[in-house]
Design an enzyme around this catalytic site. Structure first.
Site, PDB file in Angstrom:
ATOM      1  N   HIS A   1     -26.905  18.984  22.820  1.00 20.40           N
ATOM      2  CA  HIS A   1     -26.054  18.192  23.744  1.00 20.40           C
ATOM      3  C   HIS A   1     -27.027  16.839  24.302  1.00 20.40           C
ATOM      4  O   HIS A   1     -28.227  17.303  24.440  1.00 20.40           O
ATOM      5  CB  HIS A   1     -25.923  19.016  25.188  1.00 20.40           C
ATOM      6  CG  HIS A   1     -25.336  18.317  26.364  1.00 20.40           C
ATOM      7  ND1 HIS A   1     -23.990  18.164  26.610  1.00 20.40           N
ATOM      8  CD2 HIS A   1     -25.930  17.602  27.436  1.00 20.40           C
ATOM      9  CE1 HIS A   1     -23.776  17.369  27.505  1.00 20.40           C
ATOM     10  NE2 HIS A   1     -24.927  17.518  28.277  1.00 20.40           N
TER      11      HIS A   1
ATOM     12  N   ALA B   1       0.856  -1.144  -0.069  1.00 24.18           N
ATOM     13  CA  ALA B   1       0.066   0.078  -0.134  1.00 24.18           C
ATOM     14  C   ALA B   1       0.883   1.187   0.111  1.00 24.18           C
ATOM     15  O   ALA B   1       1.029   2.002   1.003  1.00 24.18           O
ATOM     16  CB  ALA B   1      -0.880   0.105   1.174  1.00 24.18           C
TER      17      ALA B   1
ATOM     18  N   ALA C   1     -12.043  10.460  -3.530  1.00 27.61           N
ATOM     19  CA  ALA C   1     -13.299  10.398  -4.345  1.00 27.61           C
ATOM     20  C   ALA C   1     -14.003  11.722  -4.281  1.00 27.61           C
ATOM     21  O   ALA C   1     -14.533  12.098  -5.468  1.00 27.61           O
ATOM     22  CB  ALA C   1     -14.268   9.414  -3.794  1.00 27.61           C
TER      23      ALA C   1
HETATM   24  C1  LIG Z   1      -8.459   0.753  -0.750  1.00 28.59           C
HETATM   25  C2  LIG Z   1      -8.934   2.019  -1.186  1.00 28.59           C
HETATM   26  C3  LIG Z   1      -9.745   2.846  -0.261  1.00 28.59           C
HETATM   27  C4  LIG Z   1     -10.136   4.155  -0.622  1.00 28.59           C
HETATM   28  N1  LIG Z   1     -10.818   4.632   0.440  1.00 28.59           N
HETATM   29  C5  LIG Z   1     -11.564   5.960  -0.134  1.00 28.59           C
HETATM   30  C6  LIG Z   1     -12.320   6.540   0.890  1.00 28.59           C
HETATM   31  O1  LIG Z   1     -12.760   6.220   1.965  1.00 28.59           O
HETATM   32  N2  LIG Z   1     -12.709   7.865   0.598  1.00 28.59           N
HETATM   33  C7  LIG Z   1     -12.172   8.795  -0.483  1.00 28.59           C
HETATM   34  O2  LIG Z   1     -12.567   9.908  -0.878  1.00 28.59           O
HETATM   35  N3  LIG Z   1     -11.418   7.944  -1.491  1.00 28.59           N
HETATM   36  C8  LIG Z   1     -11.040   6.746  -1.181  1.00 28.59           C
HETATM   37  N4  LIG Z   1     -10.066   6.002  -2.006  1.00 28.59           N
HETATM   38  C9  LIG Z   1      -9.614   6.710  -3.164  1.00 28.59           C
HETATM   39  C10 LIG Z   1     -10.765   6.764  -4.279  1.00 28.59           C
HETATM   40  O3  LIG Z   1     -11.046   5.747  -4.653  1.00 28.59           O
HETATM   41  C11 LIG Z   1     -10.216   7.749  -5.530  1.00 28.59           C
HETATM   42  O4  LIG Z   1      -9.767   8.644  -5.194  1.00 28.59           O
HETATM   43  C12 LIG Z   1     -11.109   7.492  -6.558  1.00 28.59           C
HETATM   44  O5  LIG Z   1     -11.917   6.299  -7.019  1.00 28.59           O
HETATM   45  C13 LIG Z   1     -10.897   8.359  -7.899  1.00 28.59           C
HETATM   46  O6  LIG Z   1     -11.785   8.384  -8.732  1.00 28.59           O
HETATM   47  P1  LIG Z   1     -11.396   8.502 -10.230  1.00 28.59           P
HETATM   48  O7  LIG Z   1     -12.991   8.749 -10.796  1.00 28.59           O
HETATM   49  O8  LIG Z   1     -10.372   9.566 -10.549  1.00 28.59           O
HETATM   50  O9  LIG Z   1     -10.806   7.206 -10.873  1.00 28.59           O
HETATM   51  P2  LIG Z   1     -11.292   5.502 -10.565  1.00 28.59           P
HETATM   52  O10 LIG Z   1     -12.006   5.383  -9.642  1.00 28.59           O
HETATM   53  O11 LIG Z   1     -10.014   4.845 -10.627  1.00 28.59           O
HETATM   54  O12 LIG Z   1     -12.055   5.264 -11.687  1.00 28.59           O
HETATM   55  C14 LIG Z   1     -11.609   5.242 -12.977  1.00 28.59           C
HETATM   56  C15 LIG Z   1     -12.193   4.687 -14.095  1.00 28.59           C
HETATM   57  O13 LIG Z   1     -11.843   4.608 -15.383  1.00 28.59           O
HETATM   58  C16 LIG Z   1     -11.735   3.297 -15.851  1.00 28.59           C
HETATM   59  N5  LIG Z   1     -10.694   3.567 -17.081  1.00 28.59           N
HETATM   60  C17 LIG Z   1      -9.542   3.581 -16.932  1.00 28.59           C
HETATM   61  N6  LIG Z   1      -8.819   3.602 -18.206  1.00 28.59           N
HETATM   62  C18 LIG Z   1      -9.772   3.487 -19.015  1.00 28.59           C
HETATM   63  C19 LIG Z   1      -9.896   3.611 -20.518  1.00 28.59           C
HETATM   64  N7  LIG Z   1      -8.617   3.848 -21.119  1.00 28.59           N
HETATM   65  N8  LIG Z   1     -10.930   3.446 -21.108  1.00 28.59           N
HETATM   66  C20 LIG Z   1     -12.061   3.158 -20.399  1.00 28.59           C
HETATM   67  N9  LIG Z   1     -12.226   3.225 -19.099  1.00 28.59           N
HETATM   68  C21 LIG Z   1     -10.942   3.302 -18.411  1.00 28.59           C
HETATM   69  C22 LIG Z   1     -11.317   2.056 -14.880  1.00 28.59           C
HETATM   70  O14 LIG Z   1     -11.652   1.217 -15.217  1.00 28.59           O
HETATM   71  C23 LIG Z   1     -12.276   2.961 -13.851  1.00 28.59           C
HETATM   72  O15 LIG Z   1     -13.585   2.511 -13.597  1.00 28.59           O
HETATM   73  C24 LIG Z   1      -9.536   4.688  -1.651  1.00 28.59           C
HETATM   74  C25 LIG Z   1      -8.928   4.156  -2.495  1.00 28.59           C
HETATM   75  C26 LIG Z   1      -8.521   2.870  -2.321  1.00 28.59           C
HETATM   76  C27 LIG Z   1      -7.548   2.064  -3.263  1.00 28.59           C
END
Ligand SMILES: Cc1cc2nc3c(=O)[nH]c(=O)nc-3n(C[C@H](O)[C@H](O)[C@H](O)COP(=O)(O)OP(=O)(O)OC[C@H]3O[C@@H](n4cnc5c(N)ncnc54)[C@H](O)[C@@H]3O)c2cc1C
Length: 465
Positions: free
Chosen positions: A444, A268, A319
């Site tokens: 409270h 991680a 997220a």
């Molecule tokens: C274990 C873990 C726990 C987490 N917990 C939290 C939390 O509690 N709270 C929080 O705020 N954040 C958390 N995060 C972070 C959070 O998951 C990310 O910040 C968030 O998902 C980012 O969103 P995104 O839309 O940028 O990308 P992602 O969620 O990674 O989504 C990207 C999407 O794009 C798709 N994709 C990629 N390339 C292509 C392509 N060329 N063509 C078509 N599709 C494609 C992928 O398949 C995926 O579905 C956590 C992360 C991890 C790993």
């Protein structure tokens, strides 16, 4: 020739799906390209949601195991791991279906397959239904991130794991070594320790949650150790290798060297952006160590091309940051009066036990930036609701500017602080002062009263301590 869509989004994670819904609400003909079978990205499928489901299971398990403290005797408490995992998967599936419903409701077209930028306004999609090229007036790249690995290693799904493999694992590790004590590392440590694993947490930097306020890191480390988690900080992993029975990790801390043996290793050590192979070289977008550079409206250097979420350079990989970036990007392309992203007002929450939450500047950073700082602290020990819950570990720390009392940051460790932080995020957005919080009537008994007490402490007027 007219474009096929007003907007095409690459990726259906938090950045992509929120942008798609908002675009559709504003009348843009929108499509989302997604390479995975399920919508929702890392967050829904292998990140935020499944981990929080497991963390809640761990909390319930611990509460029932300690029910005697509340005068309730349950006998032997047994964990049914298959049922725990089934519940976690059901939570995820419910929201996968929810997203599919929302896409249908908003007439967002889902194009299954891997999308690649092919020059201005064009995306080629290679998917199960063959290849297709679509054109769009605007494009948002929201392709997210994957776990970073140690050099020369690949996850094997059995002994060397990332968040993906451990969430798919059918067993509870007897002894788990976790490399990296950022949010992901400490959350998994918290899950598996409470489910009975022996856990060793290794962090290269001098403290757990290295980006958190220093006092918070120290308090969390003490608590993790009290829970029986072995914590090695300032510790470099020199080698991680598979053995017939599990894994073996060579670790050095200064001049000391030791070998840690475990049944499984979770790596991680951070995330890498999914920006390779998606055709960014066919655009004018600029990259910085693989991340896409944008302005505060998520615009890249290529007109009509936006980037949001984990792939954006120099922004938090969270997220809810991605949600807002999607909304800001779509507002910008539609000429709506959206505010620029303000990353100082993005909360950062870690759902370990005890929970950690923060927003804004740490005390040290505020001082470095030249602010005259006043700090108000308050311990959950003196909060009556925390006593009722039997969870009075931790504290809150409000970092304020001295002259006007403007809140510059808040740092919390303790019960339900990931919920409580919302009050201070809103307060910071509205440029509220510590005095405004002091005169805000908090119900409270509630945990939120810690803000009333901490605001009083800023003026050395604490009531309850
Ligand atoms: C274990 C873990 C726990 C987490 N917990 C939290 C939390 O509690 N709270 C929080 O705020 N954040 C958390 N995060 C972070 C959070 O998951 C990310 O910040 C968030 O998902 C980012 O969103 P995104 O839309 O940028 O990308 P992602 O969620 O990674 O989504 C990207 C999407 O794009 C798709 N994709 C990629 N390339 C292509 C392509 N060329 N063509 C078509 N599709 C494609 C992928 O398949 C995926 O579905 C956590 C992360 C991890 C790993």
């Amino acid at each position: 020739m007219a474009e096929d869509f007003d907007l095409v989004i690459l990726g259906s994670g938090p950045g992509g799906y929120v942008a798609a819904i908002r675009a559709s609400q504003w009348g843009l003909k929108t499509a989302v390209v997604e390479k995975d079978d399920r919508l929702g990205g890392t967050c829904l499928n292998v990140g935020c949601i499944p981990t929080k489901a497991l963390l809640y299971n761990a909390e319930v398990f611990e509460l029932i195991s300690n029910s005697k403290d509340f005068g309730i005797e349950c006998g032997a408490v047994k964990l049914n791991w298959d049922a725990v995992r089934a519940r976690q998967q059901a939570v995820v599936l419910k929201h996968n279906k929810g997203l599919e419903y929302l896409f249908r409701k908003h007439k967002i077209e889902t194009i299954r397959g891997f999308g690649r930028l092919e020059g201005k306004g064009r995306i080629a999609v290679q998917g199960p239904a063959g290849s297709r090229t679509v054109s769009a007036k605007n494009i948002i790249v929201a392709t997210g991130s994957e776990a970073r690995m140690l050099p020369g290693l690949e996850p094997d799904g059995e002994k060397i794991l990332t968040n993906r493999e451990i969430l798919a694992s059918g067993n509870i590790p007897s002894k788990l070594v976790i490399i990296g004590a950022g949010a992901v590392g400490v959350e998994f440590a918290s899950i598996y320790r409470r489910f009975g694993s022996e856990v060793i947490l290794i962090e290269m930097l001098p403290r757990v949650l290295p980006l958190a306020d220093e006092e918070i890191s120290k308090e969390l480390e003490k608590s993790l150790k009290r829970q029986g988690i072995k914590v090695l900080t300032g510790a470099r992993v020199d080698k991680l290798e598979r053995t017939p029975d599990g894994v073996q990790v060579a670790v050095s801390q200064g001049t000391d060297q030791q070998t840690v043996v475990a049944s499984q290793a979770l790596v991680a050590v951070g995330r890498r952006p999914n920006t390779a192979g998606i055709g960014l070289e066919n655009t004018r977008a600029e990259l910085e160590r693989g991340y896409v550079k944008t302005n505060q409206f998520m615009e890249t250097a290529e007109p009509g091309l936006y980037a949001v979420g984990d792939i954006v350079a120099g922004t938090p990989q969270l997220a809810h940051a991605a949600f807002m970036e999607g909304i800001v990007a779509v507002g910008r392309m539609g000429g709506k009066p959206v505010p620029a992203m303000n990353y100082r007002q993005v909360p950062d929450c870690v759902y370990c036990e005890p929970q950690v939450a923060s927003v804004g500047l740490s005390e040290a950073r505020a001082k470095e930036m030249g602010y005259a700082v006043k700090v108000g602290r308050f311990s959950f020990k003196a909060n009556s609701k925390a006593s009722v819950l039997g969870a009075d570990e931790g504290f809150v720390k409000l970092v304020c500017e001295e002259q006007y009392g403007e809140i510059l940051g808040a740092h919390l460790i303790g019960p339900q602080v990931t919920e409580l932080i919302a009050e201070i995020v809103l307060a910071m957005r509205l440029e509220v002062t510590a005095e405004d919080i002091l005169y805000t009537v908090h119900a409270h008994p509630t945990l939120a009263e810690v803000f009333f007490d901490a605001a009083n402490a800023v003026y050395s007027l604490t009531i309850n301590a």
